[in-house]
Design a protein around this motif. Structure first.
Motif, PDB file in Angstrom:
ATOM      1  N   LEU A  17       0.486  -1.301  -0.103  1.00  7.91           N
ATOM      2  CA  LEU A  17       0.249  -0.487  -0.035  1.00  7.91           C
ATOM      3  C   LEU A  17       0.980   1.252  -0.211  1.00  7.91           C
ATOM      4  N   ARG A  18       0.903   1.948  -0.995  1.00 10.82           N
ATOM      5  CA  ARG A  18       1.611   3.120  -0.881  1.00 10.82           C
ATOM      6  C   ARG A  18       0.656   4.321  -1.148  1.00 10.82           C
ATOM      7  N   ALA A  19       1.919   5.538   0.046  1.00 11.19           N
ATOM      8  CA  ALA A  19       0.843   6.831   0.040  1.00 11.19           C
ATOM      9  C   ALA A  19       2.026   7.297   1.405  1.00 11.19           C
ATOM     10  N   ALA A  20       1.957   8.706   1.275  1.00  9.08           N
ATOM     11  CA  ALA A  20       2.688   9.459   1.762  1.00  9.08           C
ATOM     12  C   ALA A  20       2.169   9.322   3.103  1.00  9.08           C
ATOM     13  N   PRO A  21       3.695   9.902   3.359  1.00  8.71           N
ATOM     14  CA  PRO A  21       3.593   9.593   4.849  1.00  8.71           C
ATOM     15  C   PRO A  21       2.555  10.327   5.961  1.00  8.71           C
ATOM     16  N   LEU A  22       2.474  10.218   7.476  1.00  8.34           N
ATOM     17  CA  LEU A  22       0.900  11.139   7.542  1.00  8.34           C
ATOM     18  C   LEU A  22       1.841  12.053   8.660  1.00  8.34           C
ATOM     19  N   PRO A  23       0.739  13.059   9.355  1.00  9.44           N
ATOM     20  CA  PRO A  23       1.675  13.877  10.271  1.00  9.44           C
ATOM     21  C   PRO A  23       1.004  13.374  11.663  1.00  9.44           C
ATOM     22  N   TYR A  24       1.224  12.450  11.895  1.00  9.63           N
ATOM     23  CA  TYR A  24       1.151  11.360  12.775  1.00  9.63           C
ATOM     24  C   TYR A  24       0.914   9.969  12.506  1.00  9.63           C
ATOM     25  N   THR A  25       1.516   9.229  14.143  1.00  6.77           N
ATOM     26  CA  THR A  25       0.802   8.012  13.562  1.00  6.77           C
ATOM     27  C   THR A  25      -0.627   7.672  14.002  1.00  6.77           C
ATOM     28  N   PRO A  26      -1.482   6.642  13.673  1.00 10.72           N
ATOM     29  CA  PRO A  26      -2.468   6.786  13.940  1.00 10.72           C
ATOM     30  C   PRO A  26      -2.376   5.386  14.766  1.00 10.72           C
ATOM     31  N   SER A  27      -3.211   5.387  15.596  1.00 12.28           N
ATOM     32  CA  SER A  27      -4.066   4.528  16.238  1.00 12.28           C
ATOM     33  C   SER A  27      -3.668   2.950  15.734  1.00 12.28           C
ATOM     34  N   VAL A  28      -3.061   1.467  16.057  1.00  6.13           N
ATOM     35  CA  VAL A  28      -3.673   1.103  14.695  1.00  6.13           C
ATOM     36  C   VAL A  28      -3.384  -0.596  15.922  1.00  6.13           C
ATOM     37  N   ALA A  29      -3.935  -1.255  16.066  1.00  6.71           N
ATOM     38  CA  ALA A  29      -3.776  -2.442  16.058  1.00  6.71           C
ATOM     39  C   ALA A  29      -2.211  -3.576  15.577  1.00  6.71           C
ATOM     40  N   GLU A  30      -2.282  -4.039  16.772  1.00  4.89           N
ATOM     41  CA  GLU A  30      -0.961  -5.156  15.915  1.00  4.89           C
ATOM     42  C   GLU A  30      -1.593  -6.443  15.501  1.00  4.89           C
ATOM     43  N   GLU A  31      -2.536  -7.047  15.976  1.00  3.00           N
ATOM     44  CA  GLU A  31      -2.924  -8.278  15.515  1.00  3.00           C
ATOM     45  C   GLU A  31      -4.383  -8.104  16.200  1.00  3.00           C
ATOM     46  N   LEU A  32      -5.408  -8.192  14.931  1.00  6.80           N
ATOM     47  CA  LEU A  32      -6.917  -7.892  14.891  1.00  6.80           C
ATOM     48  C   LEU A  32      -7.655  -9.443  15.529  1.00  6.80           C
ATOM     49  N   VAL A  33      -8.274  -9.035  15.974  1.00  2.00           N
ATOM     50  CA  VAL A  33      -8.459 -10.622  16.984  1.00  2.00           C
ATOM     51  C   VAL A  33     -10.113 -10.685  16.229  1.00  2.00           C
ATOM     52  N   ILE A  34     -10.553 -11.357  15.552  1.00  2.00           N
ATOM     53  CA  ILE A  34     -11.484 -11.516  15.089  1.00  2.00           C
ATOM     54  C   ILE A  34     -12.485 -12.707  15.446  1.00  2.00           C
ATOM     55  N   GLN A  35     -14.319 -12.241  16.115  1.00  2.00           N
ATOM     56  CA  GLN A  35     -14.627 -12.948  16.387  1.00  2.00           C
ATOM     57  C   GLN A  35     -15.710 -13.520  15.651  1.00  2.00           C
ATOM     58  N   ALA A  36     -16.259 -14.468  15.899  1.00  2.00           N
ATOM     59  CA  ALA A  36     -16.900 -16.140  15.014  1.00  2.00           C
ATOM     60  C   ALA A  36     -18.575 -14.970  14.071  1.00  2.00           C
ATOM     61  N   PRO A  37     -18.634 -15.693  12.708  1.00  2.44           N
ATOM     62  CA  PRO A  37     -19.318 -14.666  12.363  1.00  2.44           C
ATOM     63  C   PRO A  37     -20.721 -14.483  12.782  1.00  2.44           C
ATOM     64  N   VAL A  38     -21.322 -13.529  12.210  1.00  5.90           N
ATOM     65  CA  VAL A  38     -22.454 -13.859  12.708  1.00  5.90           C
ATOM     66  C   VAL A  38     -23.847 -13.093  11.725  1.00  5.90           C
ATOM     67  N   LEU A  39     -24.561 -13.822  11.975  1.00  2.19           N
ATOM     68  CA  LEU A  39     -25.907 -13.107  10.641  1.00  2.19           C
ATOM     69  C   LEU A  39     -26.109 -11.894  12.112  1.00  2.19           C
ATOM     70  N   ALA A  40     -26.458 -10.366  10.800  1.00  4.93           N
ATOM     71  CA  ALA A  40     -26.777  -9.258  11.123  1.00  4.93           C
ATOM     72  C   ALA A  40     -27.473  -8.802  10.406  1.00  4.93           C
ATOM     73  N   THR A  41     -28.358  -7.730  11.682  1.00  7.01           N
ATOM     74  CA  THR A  41     -29.940  -6.867  10.723  1.00  7.01           C
ATOM     75  C   THR A  41     -29.423  -5.842  11.970  1.00  7.01           C
ATOM     76  N   ARG A  42     -30.588  -4.842  11.372  1.00 14.75           N
ATOM     77  CA  ARG A  42     -30.927  -3.338  12.316  1.00 14.75           C
ATOM     78  C   ARG A  42     -31.949  -3.183  11.815  1.00 14.75           C
ATOM     79  N   VAL A  43     -32.593  -2.943  12.867  1.00 18.63           N
ATOM     80  CA  VAL A  43     -33.985  -2.556  12.658  1.00 18.63           C
ATOM     81  C   VAL A  43     -34.278  -1.001  13.135  1.00 18.63           C
ATOM     82  N   ASP A  44     -34.401   0.074  12.540  1.00 22.88           N
ATOM     83  CA  ASP A  44     -34.911   1.813  12.610  1.00 22.88           C
ATOM     84  C   ASP A  44     -36.707   1.857  12.923  1.00 22.88           C
TER      85      ASP A  44
END
Length: 299
Positions: A17-44
């Protein structure tokens, strides 16, 4: 539901991924924790709460079939809220409400459907007090689909928390949660895939600037300078699942940035609370505060 192809991902995820350097370093997790898949929807819908904190009326906007519609109405009728006070006296309160539903697969292959969260979106700012600070996006930088993988057709939703300085520049951006929509996959594959999309979201938003309307006349506190951005990466002609339509989601665990206290973290939405149509939201304390424990409820 679309499994991820190991051979394809091995080639695609190697694309830098090529990109110009950022003005600061964003908060990025070193390793993502993946949850079990779920069926999801929203009701408004709209909810009205009486002076005693009981539900006085509920009007779903999202179209639902039976028996889910009736069961959901019965469950909402049993909600209990803190009474809303105005000048020290309880009043009837009406607000827009979103129910985030999930269906989790049990060992016997059946599904347990429940309400994951209840939020109160305010897209028009109708619930915002006149003297409350207002954060808006003043300048946007583009957010690009990660290079080299557009042809694979992944749909990904990313919720990013932003912390602003008083002048509207961003002090930090941090991924709250992300999800692969319409898809399942092996944990390691999804982990690498979502990391690519999270990085793309952070690199774009880190160059945004906010405008801050402060009618209070006093310096704003740090928790008043926080907002959330919803980024939905999708291929052309692919639509975000609309409310009421179930879709598989493979999500990361929610993360708190080091600068978040418990109150800020509680107001930040997760991927299950938003749609692709949600954009920037300056967080506020909702008028309605639910007392019912959702963990004890099942549809």
């Amino acid at each position: 539901m679309r499994p991820l192809a190991v051979a394809l991902l091995a080639a695609l995820l190697a694309t830098p991924l090529r990109a110009a350097p950022l003005p600061y370093t964003p908060s990025v997790a070193e390793e993502l924790v993946i949850q079990a898949p779920v069926l999801a929807t929203r009701v408004d819908g709209w909810i009205e709460v009486g002076t005693d904190g009981r539900v006085a009326g509920y009007e779903p906007i999202t179209e639902l079939g039976e028996p889910l519609r009736s069961r959901l109405r019965t469950m909402v009728d049993g909600f209990r809220f803190e009474p809303v006070l105005q000048d020290g006296r309880p009043v009837v309160a009406r607000a827009r409400m979103r129910l985030s539903l999930v269906a989790q697969e049990l060992p016997d292959r059946s599904l347990r459907v429940g309400i994951e969260n209840v939020t109160f979106p305010d897209p028009d700012g109708a619930e915002r007090p006149a003297d409350a600070p207002l954060l808006k996006v003043a300048r946007r930088a583009p957010i690009h689909y990660p290079e080299g993988i557009a042809g694979a057709g992944f749909d990904v939703r990313v919720v990013v928390a932003v912390q602003a300085n008083p002048d509207g520049s961003l002090r930090d951006v941090s991924v709250r949660q992300s999800a692969l929509v319409h898809g399942k996959g092996r944990e390691a594959e999804v982990q690498k895939l979502l990391a690519r999309f999270e990085t793309a979201a952070l690199r774009g938003i880190a160059r945004w600037t906010l405008s801050i309307d402060n009618p209070t006349g006093r310096p704003l506190q740090a928790d008043e300078l926080v907002g959330a951005v919803v980024v939905h990466f999708t291929v052309e002609n692919r639509r975000e699942p609309r409310p009421g339509v179930w879709a598989w989601e493979t999500r990361t665990a929610r993360r708190d940035a080091p600068w978040m206290d418990q109150q800020v973290a509680a107001r930040l939405p997760g991927v299950g609370d938003v749609t692709g149509q949600d954009a920037f939201d300056g967080l506020r304390e909702p008028r309605l505060k639910l007392q019912t424990d959702l963990r004890q409820l099942a549809l």
